[in-house]
Design an enzyme around this catalytic site. Structure first.
Site, PDB file in Angstrom:
ATOM      1  N   ARG A  37       0.816  -1.217   0.000  1.00 23.57           N
ATOM      2  CA  ARG A  37       0.000   0.000   0.000  1.00 23.57           C
ATOM      3  C   ARG A  37       0.850   1.267   0.000  1.00 23.57           C
ATOM      4  O   ARG A  37       0.447   2.290   0.549  1.00 23.57           O
ATOM      5  CB  ARG A  37      -0.978   0.027   1.185  1.00 23.57           C
ATOM      6  CG  ARG A  37      -2.046  -1.053   1.121  1.00 23.57           C
ATOM      7  CD  ARG A  37      -3.289  -0.647   1.906  1.00 23.57           C
ATOM      8  NE  ARG A  37      -4.181  -1.799   2.031  1.00 23.57           N
ATOM      9  CZ  ARG A  37      -4.555  -2.338   3.187  1.00 23.57           C
ATOM     10  NH1 ARG A  37      -4.148  -1.828   4.327  1.00 23.57           N
ATOM     11  NH2 ARG A  37      -5.347  -3.395   3.205  1.00 23.57           N
ATOM     12  N   ARG A  41      -3.577   6.211   0.117  1.00 24.32           N
ATOM     13  CA  ARG A  41      -4.128   7.352   0.847  1.00 24.32           C
ATOM     14  C   ARG A  41      -3.140   8.086   1.732  1.00 24.32           C
ATOM     15  O   ARG A  41      -3.410   9.194   2.172  1.00 24.32           O
ATOM     16  CB  ARG A  41      -5.328   6.886   1.693  1.00 24.32           C
ATOM     17  CG  ARG A  41      -6.542   6.541   0.847  1.00 24.32           C
ATOM     18  CD  ARG A  41      -7.609   5.852   1.676  1.00 24.32           C
ATOM     19  NE  ARG A  41      -7.182   4.531   2.114  1.00 24.32           N
ATOM     20  CZ  ARG A  41      -7.888   3.752   2.939  1.00 24.32           C
ATOM     21  NH1 ARG A  41      -9.023   4.196   3.437  1.00 24.32           N
ATOM     22  NH2 ARG A  41      -7.460   2.559   3.265  1.00 24.32           N
ATOM     23  N   ARG A  50      -6.965  11.049  -7.281  1.00 24.80           N
ATOM     24  CA  ARG A  50      -8.103  10.140  -7.153  1.00 24.80           C
ATOM     25  C   ARG A  50      -9.409  10.866  -6.842  1.00 24.80           C
ATOM     26  O   ARG A  50     -10.480  10.250  -6.841  1.00 24.80           O
ATOM     27  CB  ARG A  50      -7.844   9.145  -6.007  1.00 24.80           C
ATOM     28  CG  ARG A  50      -7.181   7.831  -6.342  1.00 24.80           C
ATOM     29  CD  ARG A  50      -8.057   6.799  -7.013  1.00 24.80           C
ATOM     30  NE  ARG A  50      -9.399   6.690  -6.504  1.00 24.80           N
ATOM     31  CZ  ARG A  50      -9.767   5.992  -5.438  1.00 24.80           C
ATOM     32  NH1 ARG A  50      -8.877   5.336  -4.739  1.00 24.80           N
ATOM     33  NH2 ARG A  50     -11.033   5.945  -5.065  1.00 24.80           N
ATOM     34  N   ASP A  86      -6.527  -3.681  -7.608  1.00 21.86           N
ATOM     35  CA  ASP A  86      -7.205  -4.233  -6.437  1.00 21.86           C
ATOM     36  C   ASP A  86      -7.428  -5.719  -6.687  1.00 21.86           C
ATOM     37  O   ASP A  86      -7.588  -6.138  -7.840  1.00 21.86           O
ATOM     38  CB  ASP A  86      -8.550  -3.541  -6.196  1.00 21.86           C
ATOM     39  CG  ASP A  86      -9.142  -3.933  -4.845  1.00 21.86           C
ATOM     40  OD1 ASP A  86      -9.867  -4.954  -4.787  1.00 21.86           O
ATOM     41  OD2 ASP A  86      -8.863  -3.255  -3.849  1.00 21.86           O
ATOM     42  N   TYR A 161     -14.555 -13.251   0.046  1.00 23.34           N
ATOM     43  CA  TYR A 161     -15.348 -12.077  -0.345  1.00 23.34           C
ATOM     44  C   TYR A 161     -16.599 -12.496  -1.109  1.00 23.34           C
ATOM     45  O   TYR A 161     -17.694 -11.968  -0.893  1.00 23.34           O
ATOM     46  CB  TYR A 161     -14.512 -11.131  -1.214  1.00 23.34           C
ATOM     47  CG  TYR A 161     -13.589 -10.227  -0.429  1.00 23.34           C
ATOM     48  CD1 TYR A 161     -14.095  -9.321   0.498  1.00 23.34           C
ATOM     49  CD2 TYR A 161     -12.211 -10.266  -0.621  1.00 23.34           C
ATOM     50  CE1 TYR A 161     -13.249  -8.480   1.218  1.00 23.34           C
ATOM     51  CE2 TYR A 161     -11.355  -9.432   0.091  1.00 23.34           C
ATOM     52  CZ  TYR A 161     -11.880  -8.541   1.007  1.00 23.34           C
ATOM     53  OH  TYR A 161     -11.051  -7.712   1.717  1.00 23.34           O
TER      54      TYR A 161
END
Length: 354
Positions: A37, A41, A50, A86, A161
């Protein structure tokens, strides 16, 4: 020369990079560093580009993917870039109705829980993800001798998921299928292994120098269950990309008890979270593998002296490893100070310069 033959002969610009040398357990000029990561962010420039663009859409814009992937390389001087994408992108590409909801994660509109549902998991064709091929072409041209890591979600994590319909802490529906209908489970993870293998092949053939399989939630399993229900599918993914000769990294969270199996599944490099010291992890994994890790991401919120002290502990535990790639024991937290990451890269390089 095709990408496949390029990889097999090692004639890529990144071949002699510190990162790929460490993955191959060869001597390095310094311990290479990258962060899970690292593109995200924690970077103001990421938040800026973004802004107003949903996560899945941002993964499908080659020029945006290229910019985001390059941001931490420019800012931090890391030894490898990781492709911005992702783990659910290949599922979206084959038509699964899902979205990534801010603050929640991937949410599946119609979970997969019956044999009939399996029909929705068709094979992935390279033409389903042209934006991946295009973005990697743009990236490798920019990166030059800096390696690009491709990645995918492992069959167990993707299955969890799809079955739960979103993130879970207990995986009760997933485990209910695994134990209650083992044949359906095996068929499900088998299909996911084929999709994952195809997604990794696309990335390698486009120019990725290494790949990482994220089995983020495998730590929810006991070793015997991992070996029986999960390892065959993950092993088939590693086997499917073995011919390319690129390093294959295997990572999960809370997988201290699974470390020997993560290596046995076919990885060249085993990722270690922060719970197990690297020297102990090496004992569990056994010879013939490089290790990646494993500073606790939360350490980066402490004063610089404390970060350096904890980093020294990781480097000391890694001293006798056959190969070591410095990383965090999980992803960079969104509120991490970017300057702390930049300093950490410089510090590791300085402390390990040969």
């Amino acid at each position: 020369m095709s990408e496949r033959s390029q990889h097999q002969t090692g004639r890529t610009a990144a071949h002699d990079s510190a990162f790929l040398r460490a993955c191959r357990r060869e001597p390095v000029p310094h311990t290479p560093v990258w962060f899970m990561r690292q593109a995200g962010r924690s970077l103001p420039e990421y938040r800026k580009v973004r802004e107003g663009i949903p996560m899945l859409e941002s993964c499908m814009r080659p020029e945006l993917v290229t910019e985001i992937t390059l941001q931490p390389v420019r800012r931090h001087g890391v030894d490898a870039a990781i492709f911005f994408s992702d783990i659910v992108v290949p599922l979206k590409a084959i038509g699964i109705d899902l979205d990534i909801k801010p603050g929640v994660g991937p949410v599946v509109a119609d979970p997969i829980r019956t044999r009939a549902d399996l029909e929705r998991l068709r094979p992935l064709d390279p033409s389903d993800v042209p934006y991946v091929t295009e973005a990697i072409g743009l990236l490798t041209a920019e990166l030059g001798a800096t390696p690009l890591i491709g990645f995918a979600g492992a069959p167990f994590t993707l299955a969890s998921y799809l079955i739960e319909g979103g993130p879970s802490r207990t995986y009760e529906r997933t485990k209910a299928m695994m134990y209650g209908d083992p044949q359906l489970w095996a068929d499900l993870v088998g299909r996911l292994a084929e999709i994952t293998s195809a997604f990794l092949r696309v990335q390698i053939e486009a120019g990725a120098s290494a790949v990482q399989l994220f089995d983020s939630w495998a730590g929810a399993l006991a070793p015997a269950d991992y070996r029986r229900y999960v390892m065959p599918a993950s092993a088939s993914v590693f086997s499917a990309v073995a011919e390319y000769g690129v390093p294959r990294i295997h990572f999960g969270v809370g997988t201290g008890e699974l470390l020997p199996l993560l290596g046995e599944a076919g990885a060249d490099v085993v990722g270690v979270d922060w719970r197990v010291p690297l020297d102990e992890a090496a004992r569990r994994v056994g010879p013939g593998k490089a290790l990646q890790g494993n500073l606790d991401p939360a350490v980066l919120f402490a004063p610089r002296e404390a970060v350096e002290a904890k980093t020294d502990e990781v480097l000391a535990a890694a001293r006798d490893l056959e190969g070591h790639v410095f990383n965090l024991g999980h992803g960079v937290m969104p509120t991490t100070d970017p300057d702390a990451l930049t300093h950490l890269v410089e510090y590791v390089h300085e402390r390990t310069a040969r």
